[in-house]
Write a protein that holds these residues in place. Structure first.
Motif, mmCIF file in Angstrom:
data_model
loop_
_atom_site.group_PDB
_atom_site.id
_atom_site.type_symbol
_atom_site.label_atom_id
_atom_site.label_comp_id
_atom_site.label_asym_id
_atom_site.label_seq_id
_atom_site.Cartn_x
_atom_site.Cartn_y
_atom_site.Cartn_z
ATOM 1 N N GLN A 179 0.708 -1.117 0.112
ATOM 2 C CA GLN A 179 -0.074 -0.026 -0.137
ATOM 3 C C GLN A 179 0.824 1.232 0.005
ATOM 4 O O GLN A 179 0.632 2.359 -0.731
ATOM 5 C CB GLN A 179 -1.062 -0.063 1.203
ATOM 6 C CG GLN A 179 -2.096 -0.659 1.141
ATOM 7 C CD GLN A 179 -2.866 -1.045 2.625
ATOM 8 O OE1 GLN A 179 -2.806 0.103 3.311
ATOM 9 N NE2 GLN A 179 -3.277 -2.018 2.915
ATOM 10 N N GLU A 182 2.478 1.715 -3.333
ATOM 11 C CA GLU A 182 1.628 2.154 -4.333
ATOM 12 C C GLU A 182 1.253 3.687 -4.288
ATOM 13 O O GLU A 182 0.748 4.777 -5.073
ATOM 14 C CB GLU A 182 -0.047 1.373 -4.373
ATOM 15 C CG GLU A 182 0.340 0.049 -4.999
ATOM 16 C CD GLU A 182 -0.635 -0.977 -4.589
ATOM 17 O OE1 GLU A 182 -1.841 -0.262 -3.869
ATOM 18 O OE2 GLU A 182 -0.478 -2.241 -5.003
ATOM 19 N N ALA A 188 5.136 -1.430 -7.606
ATOM 20 C CA ALA A 188 4.951 -2.405 -6.487
ATOM 21 C C ALA A 188 5.120 -3.631 -7.027
ATOM 22 O O ALA A 188 4.212 -4.073 -7.833
ATOM 23 C CB ALA A 188 3.711 -1.926 -5.592
#
Length: 203
Positions: A179, A182, A188
Motif C-alpha cells: 500500500q 502504491e 509495487a
C-alpha cells in the motif's frame, strides 16, 4: 513458483523491504511475537501477525495494548520481543529470488532498503542474507515519522538514491508495504509470489 523475479523495464531505482522480502525472517519474528504475547495473556495469531506486518514493533505493541485492553508498557513488550528475535536471527534464511536479483543489479541501478524494523537489526538481517555490501542506504523505523502504509519510508529512500518515485520499483511482501509503495506512486512488486511463505513453521 518457478518463474524468475524481474526488474520492471521502467525502473530506474530499486527499493527493497527487508523482513519477508530479502530475508525470510517472518517465522522468527512470528515466534518472538507469539511467545512474548503469551506472557501478557494475548493470543497472537497468524492473521493478526499478517495484519501488522511492516508496522514498527512499538506501534504494534501499542495496538495490542488497546485491542486486548491490557495494562503493560509497550516499550518493555517491544524490548522483550526484539531480544527474542535477535537471539534467533541466526535461523533466518535469505529469500533466494530476491537476493539473486540484488546481486544482479548491484552497481547497475541505485538501490536502497525501506523497512519498518529497527536499523541495527535490519543491518544484521542484510548481513545474514549476504547482501549488506550491496546497500549504502537504509531507511528504518527510526528515520521516519509516519510508517507503512504511509509512503514516507519509500519516498525517503527514493530521495537517498536520487530517483524520481515514479521510476522506483519496490519489492515487498506485506500488505502495508505494498500500500505504501502504491501511495508513493511507485512500481509495487509482491515477492510472495516467488517463494513459499511459511510463517507458522517452527524454526
Amino acid at each position: 513458483m518457478n518463474y524468475k523475479l524481474e526488474v520492471d523495464p521502467r525502473a530506474r531505482g530499486l527499493i527493497f523491504d527487508i523482513d519477508g522480502t530479502i530475508c525470510d525472517t517472518m517465522p522468527v519474528h512470528y515466534i518472538a511475537w507469539r511467545d512474548t504475547a503469551k506472557e501478557y495473556g494475548i493470543d497472537f495469531t497468524i492473521p493478526l501477525f499478517e495484519s501488522v506486518t511492516g508496522m514498527p514493533a512499538l506501534e504494534t505493541c501499542q495496538l495490542l495494548k488497546e485491542k486486548f485492553n491490557k495494562n503493560f508498557a509497550p516499550e518493555e513488550f517491544a524490548r522483550i520481543k526484539e531480544l527474542r528475535y535477535e537471539e534467533n536471527i541466526h535461523k533466518v534464511k535469505p529469500v533466494e529470488p530476491v537476493v539473486e536479483l540484488i546481486h544482479e543489479y548491484h552497481g547497475k541501478l541505485p538501490m536502497a532498503c525501506g523497512t519498518g524494523g529497527y536499523r541495527r537489526l535490519a543491518w544484521m538481517a542484510l548481513e545474514k542474507a549476504g547482501v549488506k555490501e550491496c546497500f549504502e542506504h537504509l531507511v528504518a523505523a527510526e528515520d521516519v515519522t509516519h510508517h507503512k502504509p504511509d509512503p514516507e519510508t519509500f519516498l525517503t529512500a527514493a530521495k537517498l538514491i536520487q530517483v524520481n518515485p515514479a521510476d522506483c520499483q519496490v519489492f515487498e511482501d506485506g500488505k502495508l508495504g505494498l500500500q505504501a509503495a502504491e501511495s508513493a506512486g511507485m512500481i509495487a512488486t509482491d515477492v510472495t509470489k516467488y517463494y513459499e511463505v511459511t510463517i507458522g513453521r517452527e524454526v
